[in-house]
Design an enzyme around this catalytic site. Structure first.
Site, PDB file in Angstrom:
ATOM      1  N   GLY A 298       5.210  -3.144   1.302  1.00 30.95           N
ATOM      2  CA  GLY A 298       5.505  -2.302   2.461  1.00 30.95           C
ATOM      3  C   GLY A 298       4.225  -1.664   2.956  1.00 30.95           C
ATOM      4  O   GLY A 298       3.157  -2.239   2.834  1.00 30.95           O
TER       5      GLY A 298
ATOM      6  N   SER B 145       0.402  -3.849  -3.143  1.00 34.83           N
ATOM      7  CA  SER B 145      -0.237  -4.587  -2.054  1.00 34.83           C
ATOM      8  C   SER B 145       0.662  -4.520  -0.829  1.00 34.83           C
ATOM      9  O   SER B 145       1.745  -3.946  -0.879  1.00 34.83           O
ATOM     10  CB  SER B 145      -0.438  -6.044  -2.465  1.00 34.83           C
ATOM     11  OG  SER B 145       0.816  -6.691  -2.499  1.00 34.83           O
ATOM     12  N   LYS B 146       0.183  -5.138   0.237  1.00 32.92           N
ATOM     13  CA  LYS B 146       0.923  -5.127   1.501  1.00 32.92           C
ATOM     14  C   LYS B 146       2.367  -5.583   1.333  1.00 32.92           C
ATOM     15  O   LYS B 146       3.259  -5.146   2.044  1.00 32.92           O
ATOM     16  CB  LYS B 146       0.249  -6.068   2.498  1.00 32.92           C
ATOM     17  CG  LYS B 146      -0.744  -5.372   3.370  1.00 32.92           C
ATOM     18  CD  LYS B 146      -1.145  -6.286   4.506  1.00 32.92           C
ATOM     19  CE  LYS B 146      -2.398  -5.756   5.164  1.00 32.92           C
ATOM     20  NZ  LYS B 146      -3.211  -6.774   5.753  1.00 32.92           N
ATOM     21  N   ARG B 147       2.545  -6.481   0.408  1.00 35.45           N
ATOM     22  CA  ARG B 147       3.864  -7.031   0.135  1.00 35.45           C
ATOM     23  C   ARG B 147       4.905  -5.922  -0.135  1.00 35.45           C
ATOM     24  O   ARG B 147       6.088  -6.068   0.124  1.00 35.45           O
ATOM     25  CB  ARG B 147       3.738  -7.889  -1.129  1.00 35.45           C
ATOM     26  CG  ARG B 147       4.494  -9.133  -1.183  1.00 35.45           C
ATOM     27  CD  ARG B 147       3.898 -10.126  -2.180  1.00 35.45           C
ATOM     28  NE  ARG B 147       3.275  -9.540  -3.365  1.00 35.45           N
ATOM     29  CZ  ARG B 147       3.936  -9.107  -4.442  1.00 35.45           C
ATOM     30  NH1 ARG B 147       5.236  -9.154  -4.459  1.00 35.45           N
ATOM     31  NH2 ARG B 147       3.287  -8.637  -5.478  1.00 35.45           N
TER      32      ARG B 147
END
Ligand code: GLU
Length: 471
Positions: free
Chosen positions: A241, A237-239
């Site tokens: 990067g 996920s965006k977490r």
């Protein structure tokens, strides 16, 4: 039968790494078998689909060179066709109208949950006559007995019991068709032979097969690709990067590096790590896809990117590097030949952003010295060699590597010192501490005027720090 694959993104966001990998696998499979690759935009969710996302998906595919042979086809343009098939299902008694209220369905769900049962529609309207004039949805009459077998090309045989599946809604009360219906209509109409998609769709497959079989349509082969996890084992996920493909362009990655990385994410061919696109096409097969989820590893992507920065035509790298220098307000036309700078620096950077950062000093004076480099290089003992080399360098008329080398050699020989005593401070003086190649090449590229100016600056810097030191 010639192979036809498709990529069918929903335009509700950018093209992310997982989507790009699915697209790549579908594209490779079509290319390998001399087939066709179709792009279909699944935009029936009118509230969440945006033109911006469509553009982002197309942009991502273009950057990665995943060219499609047909499409993009938009599902919103095919509503008439979907309704025709829904009509056919109704006529054949394979679908029915349902007017169960939200309250009834909520209650049913709660009861099932309380009884620890899987929530599913109970078929209440299956044998009721619901008028077309009242608000209703249309449900597919799923078989109640038997099994559906998905002979998945990656997962192997996956068996679903029909008793686990319920009568899914194929048309909402607003008249719009739902995902499972539109997919089978399009996969059939587009002659798709191999559906390669994320395994989050595996549970939809038995429903789709049931509908296709009920309509007497040919069922394609399925290959469900395992998901991608972040380095920490959680779903990517965006977490973790950058997950948008275009972010990698901004971050200075080459498309071939990302493709090479993506193809290896869950697929392997022996121990081989580096694959040109032609090799991928030649060697790719669904057999080589791992059943277990793949983990995203940024270090490996960087390693591949560094490889392609080193191996590509320097002219192309220079071309791709220009906008990153532009981001630093540098116009590469005002300074040394960019191709020469690329050749000098490219072994020292993993991304084009880094390559731009470590090459800026060729085009303009750096703001500050790297503190560690200054501490090591710009000491009192450096004053004499720097002053001496400034004199010999200033005398050079034709500012080329051999003359520069000669001037430096002459300086160390006159002072009777090892080359390092001159080389180290001179390198810091001219580069500010940035990674750089052989000193004569570095100076040749920086230019005479800037070299002398920076030596003066280093001399001033050393004198100022000596003055500050307590006596
Ligand atoms: N539109 C679906 C998605 O973006 C993919 C559907 C499919 O491949 O069948 O997840």
């Amino acid at each position: 039968m010639s192979v036809r694959t498709r990529f069918a993104p929903s335009p509700t966001g950018y093209l992310h790494v997982g989507g790009a990998r699915t697209a790549l696998f579908s594209w490779l499979y079509a290319r390998k078998h001399g087939g066709k690759f179709v792009l279909r935009i699944e935009d029936t969710d009118l509230e969440r689909s945006t033109q911006e996302s469509v553009n982002a998906i197309l942009e991502g595919m273009t950057w990665l060179n995943l060219e499609y042979d047909e499409g993009p086809f938009y599902q919103t343009h095919h509503f008439e066709r979907y309704n025709e098939i829904i009509g056919e299902l109704m006529d054949k008694g394979l679908a029915y109208r349902c007017n169960c209220s939200k309250e009834r369905l909520d209650e049913l769900r709660e009861q099932q949950m309380a009884n620890k049962q899987k929530p599913r529609y109970d078929g209440h309207c299956r044998n009721r006559e619901v008028s077309a004039d009242e608000p209703h949805v249309i449900r597919f009459r799923n078989p109640t007995e038997g099994e559906v077998v998905v002979d998945d090309l990656i997962r192997g045989r996956v068996v679903f019991s029909n008793s686990e599946l319920d009568d899914l809604i194929i048309r909402r009360s607003d008249g719009s068709p739902t995902y499972n219906l539109t997919v089978i209509v399009d996969d059939t109409d587009m002659g798709i032979t191999h559906v390669i998609r994320g395994d989050d769709h595996l549970n939809n497959t038995p429903r789709q097969i049931n509908m296709m079989e009920a309509l007497g349509l040919p069922v394609p082969k399925y290959a469900h690709v395992p998901m991608i996890l972040g380095d920490d084992g959680a779903r990517l996920s965006k977490r973790h990067g950058a997950v948008s493909v275009m972010q990698y362009l901004k971050d200075g990655y080459l498309p071939e590096a990302l493709l090479n990385y993506l193809v290896r994410l869950g697929w392997s061919h022996g121990d081989q790590e580096i694959f040109s696109v032609d090799e991928m096409i030649q060697l790719f097969d669904l057999d080589g896809i791992n059943k277990a989820p793949a983990s995203f590893n940024t270090d490996k992507l960087r390693w591949l990117n560094a490889h392609y920065i080193r191996e590509s035509d320097p002219k192309r790298i220079a071309h791709l590097l220009s906008p990153h220098l532009g981001d630093l307000d540098i116009d590469p036309a005002e300074g040394p030949e960019l191709v020469a700078v690329v050749e000098a620096q490219r072994e020292r950077a993993d991304t084009l952003v880094e390559l731009a950062a470590i090459s800026a000093f060729y085009y303009r004076d750096f703001d500050d010295y790297d503190p560690k480099a200054a501490k090591r290089g710009l000491k009192a003992a450096a004053l004499e060699p720097l002053r001496a080399v400034r004199v010999t360098l200033a005398e050079i008329e034709d500012w080329q590597r051999p003359a520069i080398k000669e001037a430096m050699d002459a300086t160390v020989s006159v002072l009777d010192i090892g080359f390092g005593k001159l080389g180290q401070p001179l390198r810091v003086a001219v580069t500010g501490g940035n990674p750089s190649p052989d000193l004569d090449l570095t100076l040749a590229l920086v230019g005479k005027e800037a070299t002398l100016r920076r030596i003066d600056r280093a001399i001033d810097y050393i004198q100022a720090s000596l003055a500050e030191e307590p006596a």
